[in-house]
Design an enzyme around this catalytic site. Structure first.
Site, PDB file in Angstrom:
ATOM      1  N   ASN A   6      65.721  24.160  32.181  1.00 40.11           N
ATOM      2  CA  ASN A   6      64.735  24.464  31.146  1.00 40.11           C
ATOM      3  C   ASN A   6      64.099  23.153  30.685  1.00 40.11           C
ATOM      4  O   ASN A   6      64.740  22.361  29.996  1.00 40.11           O
ATOM      5  CB  ASN A   6      65.440  25.182  29.972  1.00 40.11           C
ATOM      6  CG  ASN A   6      64.462  25.551  28.869  1.00 40.11           C
ATOM      7  OD1 ASN A   6      63.252  25.332  28.998  1.00 40.11           O
ATOM      8  ND2 ASN A   6      64.980  26.104  27.782  1.00 40.11           N
ATOM      9  N   LYS A   8      61.781  22.799  28.613  1.00 43.05           N
ATOM     10  CA  LYS A   8      61.324  22.890  27.210  1.00 43.05           C
ATOM     11  C   LYS A   8      59.927  22.258  27.094  1.00 43.05           C
ATOM     12  O   LYS A   8      59.144  22.356  28.040  1.00 43.05           O
ATOM     13  CB  LYS A   8      62.363  22.254  26.288  1.00 43.05           C
ATOM     14  CG  LYS A   8      63.751  22.882  26.505  1.00 43.05           C
ATOM     15  CD  LYS A   8      64.749  22.566  25.453  1.00 43.05           C
ATOM     16  CE  LYS A   8      66.074  23.265  25.755  1.00 43.05           C
ATOM     17  NZ  LYS A   8      67.088  23.064  24.738  1.00 43.05           N
ATOM     18  N   HIS A  98      64.910  32.616  23.831  1.00 38.69           N
ATOM     19  CA  HIS A  98      65.655  31.359  23.679  1.00 38.69           C
ATOM     20  C   HIS A  98      65.869  31.095  22.187  1.00 38.69           C
ATOM     21  O   HIS A  98      64.999  31.391  21.370  1.00 38.69           O
ATOM     22  CB  HIS A  98      64.881  30.208  24.328  1.00 38.69           C
ATOM     23  CG  HIS A  98      65.696  28.965  24.448  1.00 38.69           C
ATOM     24  ND1 HIS A  98      65.935  28.135  23.381  1.00 38.69           N
ATOM     25  CD2 HIS A  98      66.375  28.432  25.495  1.00 38.69           C
ATOM     26  CE1 HIS A  98      66.711  27.131  23.779  1.00 38.69           C
ATOM     27  NE2 HIS A  98      66.994  27.297  25.058  1.00 38.69           N
ATOM     28  N   GLU A 174      73.911  31.210  25.264  1.00 39.22           N
ATOM     29  CA  GLU A 174      73.652  29.862  24.771  1.00 39.22           C
ATOM     30  C   GLU A 174      74.030  29.796  23.297  1.00 39.22           C
ATOM     31  O   GLU A 174      73.195  30.098  22.425  1.00 39.22           O
ATOM     32  CB  GLU A 174      72.172  29.512  24.927  1.00 39.22           C
ATOM     33  CG  GLU A 174      71.718  29.421  26.362  1.00 39.22           C
ATOM     34  CD  GLU A 174      70.575  28.425  26.527  1.00 39.22           C
ATOM     35  OE1 GLU A 174      70.663  27.599  27.431  1.00 39.22           O
ATOM     36  OE2 GLU A 174      69.613  28.461  25.742  1.00 39.22           O
TER      37      GLU A 174
HETATM   38  P1  13P Z   1      70.913  21.397  26.534  1.00 36.52           P
HETATM   39  O1  13P Z   1      71.353  21.473  27.976  1.00 36.52           O
HETATM   40  O2  13P Z   1      70.028  20.229  26.258  1.00 36.52           O
HETATM   41  O3  13P Z   1      72.062  21.526  25.593  1.00 36.52           O
HETATM   42  O4  13P Z   1      69.962  22.664  26.288  1.00 36.52           O
HETATM   43  C1  13P Z   1      70.433  23.913  26.633  1.00 36.52           C
HETATM   44  C2  13P Z   1      69.317  24.861  26.556  1.00 36.52           C
HETATM   45  O5  13P Z   1      68.792  25.136  25.491  1.00 36.52           O
HETATM   46  C3  13P Z   1      68.825  25.426  27.824  1.00 36.52           C
HETATM   47  O6  13P Z   1      67.955  26.485  27.595  1.00 36.52           O
END
Ligand code: 13P
Length: 265
Positions: A6, A8, A98, A174
């Site tokens: 991801n 982001k 998410h 998550e």
């Molecule tokens: P991290 O791997 O940075 O903890 O993020 C996890 C996440 O939100 C994946 O969608």
């Protein structure tokens, strides 16, 4: 197993080029085949088309998915991107719900259900994220929170199946407190949650569950030893393509077939 990076709200076109160059520079197909892995990159909307084209041009064995999709199909919804828009540029999967969308953009469980339904109907594989916050865990209400997030999602999937729609789906556990914190959930917590999720709702097909939250080179092998997980959804440490490939190298060779990543392209 299914590995999803991801990105982001990161990356630029030149960083994307560099990322894909690194993937192309390593014998990725052999690695993925040997370990029975599927890989997807969740790119920002604005880059989806670009990454998809570049991945095809380099013949990389990775799929591109969106990070979110609208609760609407089309119309006067400024700034939104709908399932038909994704399909139009060949995108066949999307993260849904998410925790950052829920937290920073007030996305509700109802929104997540609506998005799940639109994805299933349109043939876009939803990767439905769920997880408890730290206060939920401290107050002992983790399972209640997960129930309120997932019960209506399960109903929506049952509805789709009853209508003859067989788009696959993934769940991604998550825990909010584990995201970007450097502290991952322990195997027993993950096992408890995944067992609960699988048993508490009448899923029409057994859910494939990913885990996300501070996954990296130091813990992926141990987490992968859990029979309950079908893969990982990773942020920070897979912003580096070597992090992704080195993680894949660390994963055990598996004979598991039922839970390996579904190819949706
Ligand atoms: P991290 O791997 O940075 O903890 O993020 C996890 C996440 O939100 C994946 O969608």
């Amino acid at each position: 197993m299914f590995l999803v990076a991801n990105w982001k709200m990161n990356m630029t076109r030149s960083l994307i080029d560099g990322y894909l160059d690194v993937l192309a520079g390593r014998p990725m197909s052999g690695l993925l085949e040997r370990k029975r892995l599927s890989v997807a990159l969740a790119a920002p909307h604005i880059y989806l088309d670009y990454v998809n084209r570049e991945v095809h041009r380099r013949k990389l064995p990775v799929q591109i998915v969106a990070q979110d999709v609208s609760t609407r199909t089309s119309g006067a919804f400024t700034g939104e991107v709908g399932v038909p828009n994704l399909l139009d540029i060949g995108i066949k999967g999307s993260l849904i719900g998410h925790s950052e969308r829920r937290r920073f953009f007030r996305e509700t469980d109802e929104d997540v259900v609506a998005k799940t339904g639109l994805c299933l109907n349109g043939g876009v594989v939803p990767i439905i994220c769920f997880g408890e916050s730290r206060p939920d865990r401290e107050n002992g209400v983790t399972l209640e929170t997960l129930r309120s997030q997932l019960e209506p999602v399960c109903e929506e999937i049952v509805r789709a199946r009853e209508e003859g729609i067989y788009t696959p789906f993934y769940l991604a556990y998550e825990p909010v407190w584990a995201i970007g914190s450097g502290v991952n959930a322990g195997l027993s917590d993950i096992q408890e949650v995944v067992t609960f999720v699988c048993e508490a709702f009448p899923w029409p097909d057994p859910p494939n569950c990913l885990y996300g939250g501070s996954v990296g080179l130091e813990n992926i092998r141990e987490l992968a030893s859990s029979e309950f997980l079908s893969g990982f959804l990773v942020g920070s440490s897979w912003l580096d393509p070597n992090g992704l490939l080195n993680s894949a190298e660390l994963l055990p060779q598996t004979e598991r077939t039922a839970q390996e990543g579904v190819r949706f392209k």
